[in-house]
Design a protein around this motif. Structure first.
Motif, PDB file in Angstrom:
ATOM      1  N   TRP A  11       0.559  -1.026  -0.039  1.00  0.00           N
ATOM      2  CA  TRP A  11       0.080  -0.046  -0.024  1.00  0.00           C
ATOM      3  C   TRP A  11       0.926   1.311   0.077  1.00  0.00           C
ATOM      4  N   PHE A  12       1.774   1.222   1.066  1.00  0.00           N
ATOM      5  CA  PHE A  12       2.707   2.399   1.158  1.00  0.00           C
ATOM      6  C   PHE A  12       3.484   2.914  -0.241  1.00  0.00           C
ATOM      7  N   SER A  13       3.962   1.554  -0.949  1.00  0.00           N
ATOM      8  CA  SER A  13       4.636   2.033  -2.141  1.00  0.00           C
ATOM      9  C   SER A  13       3.999   2.465  -3.215  1.00  0.00           C
ATOM     10  N   LYS A  14       2.535   1.982  -3.263  1.00  0.00           N
ATOM     11  CA  LYS A  14       1.805   2.724  -4.260  1.00  0.00           C
ATOM     12  C   LYS A  14       1.120   3.854  -4.033  1.00  0.00           C
ATOM     13  N   VAL A  15       1.131   4.418  -2.698  1.00  0.00           N
ATOM     14  CA  VAL A  15       0.855   5.921  -2.187  1.00  0.00           C
ATOM     15  C   VAL A  15       1.905   6.629  -2.622  1.00  0.00           C
ATOM     16  N   LEU A  16       2.957   6.406  -2.260  1.00  0.00           N
ATOM     17  CA  LEU A  16       4.234   7.340  -2.567  1.00  0.00           C
ATOM     18  C   LEU A  16       4.478   7.646  -3.958  1.00  0.00           C
ATOM     19  N   THR A  17       4.310   6.369  -4.842  1.00  0.00           N
ATOM     20  CA  THR A  17       4.610   6.587  -6.147  1.00  0.00           C
ATOM     21  C   THR A  17       3.450   7.157  -7.181  1.00  0.00           C
ATOM     22  N   ASP A  18       2.347   7.153  -6.838  1.00  0.00           N
ATOM     23  CA  ASP A  18       1.247   7.636  -7.398  1.00  0.00           C
ATOM     24  C   ASP A  18       0.818   9.039  -7.009  1.00  0.00           C
ATOM     25  N   LYS A  19       1.722  10.192  -7.516  1.00  0.00           N
ATOM     26  CA  LYS A  19       1.309  11.098  -6.902  1.00  0.00           C
ATOM     27  C   LYS A  19       0.096  11.938  -7.739  1.00  0.00           C
ATOM     28  N   ASN A  64      -2.661  10.438  -7.956  1.00  0.00           N
ATOM     29  CA  ASN A  64      -4.049   9.972  -7.129  1.00  0.00           C
ATOM     30  C   ASN A  64      -3.999   9.942  -5.891  1.00  0.00           C
ATOM     31  N   GLN A  65      -2.768  10.320  -5.372  1.00  0.00           N
ATOM     32  CA  GLN A  65      -2.569   9.933  -3.866  1.00  0.00           C
ATOM     33  C   GLN A  65      -1.877  11.072  -3.440  1.00  0.00           C
ATOM     34  N   ARG A  66      -2.176  11.808  -2.350  1.00  0.00           N
ATOM     35  CA  ARG A  66      -1.356  12.791  -1.521  1.00  0.00           C
ATOM     36  C   ARG A  66      -1.209  12.366  -0.104  1.00  0.00           C
ATOM     37  N   LEU A  67      -0.127  12.184   0.517  1.00  0.00           N
ATOM     38  CA  LEU A  67      -0.213  11.688   1.997  1.00  0.00           C
ATOM     39  C   LEU A  67       0.776  12.922   2.635  1.00  0.00           C
ATOM     40  N   PHE A  68       0.238  13.592   3.993  1.00  0.00           N
ATOM     41  CA  PHE A  68       1.013  14.132   4.571  1.00  0.00           C
ATOM     42  C   PHE A  68       1.195  13.827   5.988  1.00  0.00           C
ATOM     43  N   ILE A  69       2.162  14.191   6.510  1.00  0.00           N
ATOM     44  CA  ILE A  69       2.610  13.774   7.921  1.00  0.00           C
ATOM     45  C   ILE A  69       2.483  15.227   8.583  1.00  0.00           C
ATOM     46  N   TRP A  92     -12.235  13.497  -4.619  1.00  0.00           N
ATOM     47  CA  TRP A  92     -11.105  12.965  -3.669  1.00  0.00           C
ATOM     48  C   TRP A  92     -11.882  12.267  -2.300  1.00  0.00           C
ATOM     49  N   GLU A  93     -11.167  11.428  -1.788  1.00  0.00           N
ATOM     50  CA  GLU A  93     -11.589  10.805  -0.505  1.00  0.00           C
ATOM     51  C   GLU A  93     -10.426  11.275   0.439  1.00  0.00           C
ATOM     52  N   ILE A  94     -10.827  11.827   1.841  1.00  0.00           N
ATOM     53  CA  ILE A  94      -9.971  12.107   2.655  1.00  0.00           C
ATOM     54  C   ILE A  94      -9.900  11.133   4.026  1.00  0.00           C
ATOM     55  N   HIS A  95      -8.713  10.813   4.222  1.00  0.00           N
ATOM     56  CA  HIS A  95      -8.539   9.853   5.427  1.00  0.00           C
ATOM     57  C   HIS A  95      -7.452  10.455   6.463  1.00  0.00           C
ATOM     58  N   PHE A  96      -7.595  10.303   7.837  1.00  0.00           N
ATOM     59  CA  PHE A  96      -6.659  10.802   8.799  1.00  0.00           C
ATOM     60  C   PHE A  96      -6.691  10.107   9.980  1.00  0.00           C
ATOM     61  N   SER A  97      -5.466  10.436  10.573  1.00  0.00           N
ATOM     62  CA  SER A  97      -5.452   9.899  12.039  1.00  0.00           C
ATOM     63  C   SER A  97      -4.268  10.564  12.788  1.00  0.00           C
ATOM     64  N   LEU A  98      -4.763  10.550  14.038  1.00  0.00           N
ATOM     65  CA  LEU A  98      -3.818  11.089  15.113  1.00  0.00           C
ATOM     66  C   LEU A  98      -3.083  10.124  15.840  1.00  0.00           C
ATOM     67  N   ASP A  99      -1.818  10.308  16.376  1.00  0.00           N
ATOM     68  CA  ASP A  99      -1.236   9.473  17.382  1.00  0.00           C
ATOM     69  C   ASP A  99      -1.935   9.665  18.554  1.00  0.00           C
ATOM     70  N   ALA A 100      -2.229   8.344  19.094  1.00  0.00           N
ATOM     71  CA  ALA A 100      -2.808   8.448  20.325  1.00  0.00           C
ATOM     72  C   ALA A 100      -2.388   9.381  21.518  1.00  0.00           C
ATOM     73  N   GLN A 101      -1.315   9.567  21.745  1.00  0.00           N
ATOM     74  CA  GLN A 101      -0.762  10.501  22.637  1.00  0.00           C
ATOM     75  C   GLN A 101      -1.040  12.238  22.367  1.00  0.00           C
ATOM     76  N   TYR A 102      -1.534  12.374  21.178  1.00  0.00           N
ATOM     77  CA  TYR A 102      -1.875  13.624  20.823  1.00  0.00           C
ATOM     78  C   TYR A 102      -3.740  13.808  20.769  1.00  0.00           C
ATOM     79  N   ARG A 103      -4.369  12.741  20.806  1.00  0.00           N
ATOM     80  CA  ARG A 103      -5.773  12.778  20.810  1.00  0.00           C
ATOM     81  C   ARG A 103      -6.326  13.739  21.975  1.00  0.00           C
ATOM     82  N   GLY A 104      -7.594  14.053  21.729  1.00  0.00           N
ATOM     83  CA  GLY A 104      -8.121  15.090  23.044  1.00  0.00           C
ATOM     84  C   GLY A 104      -7.384  16.334  23.177  1.00  0.00           C
TER      85      GLY A 104
END
Length: 156
Positions: A43-51, A53-58, A80-92
């Motif tokens: 999955w990650f290889s595809k996301v990094l190479t498919d500029k 159709n995919q944009r991933l930000f840290i 476009w579909e958006i997906h996101f997650s937050l590290d557990a220590q930064y939630r709340g």
């Protein structure tokens, strides 16, 4: 805390797998089984190479520690579909809204007119709150199934 976004790199691979397999993240995902290293690598290889159709930000804090991720995946030319997650220590800490807004601003610079879709479980109140604060609205006349909601954000 002020967050800054940067494009994901190969160095983020292990961190993204940790976030993806976080217990709460898996519980709120539509596919709840843990992700294997092999699945993640593909999955990650595809996301990094498919500029196109995919944009991933840290997102990083002031100390450059990674706090979360936001990904945009193209459904068609303007949707476009958006997906996101937050590290557990930064939630709340009200960082989810900041995280989404920062990435939306970057994303809109490249694509002035677009439609973003977010699919969220109805009981995922934290994500629903973050998306509403960022300007997403529940799509009317749309219920993919009884447990999920579809939210829409359209740029002007």
């Amino acid at each position: 805390m002020k967050l800054k976004a940067r494009p994901a790199t190969i160095k983020d691979k292990a961190q993204l797998l940790l976030w993806a397999n976080d217990q709460e993240t898996r519980r709120q995902s539509f596919i709840t089984k843990r992700i294997t290293k092999k699945e993640h690598h593909q999955w990650f290889s595809k996301v990094l190479t498919d500029k196109h159709n995919q944009r991933l930000f840290i997102l990083e804090n002031d100390d450059k520690s990674p706090c979360g991720q936001v990904r945009f995946s193209r459904n068609d030319e303007n949707d476009w579909e958006i997906h996101f997650s937050l590290d557990a220590q930064y939630r709340g800490q009200n960082l989810g809204r900041q995280m989404i807004r920062i990435c939306l601003d970057i994303f809109k610079k490249n694509d002035q007119r677009l439609k973003l879709i977010a699919k969220v479980k109805k009981d995922n109140l934290a994500s629903l709150k973050v998306l509403a604060a960022a300007g997403f609205e529940i799509e009317k006349n749309s219920s993919p199934d009884a447990n999920n909601l579809k939210l829409i954000y359209i740029t002007k």
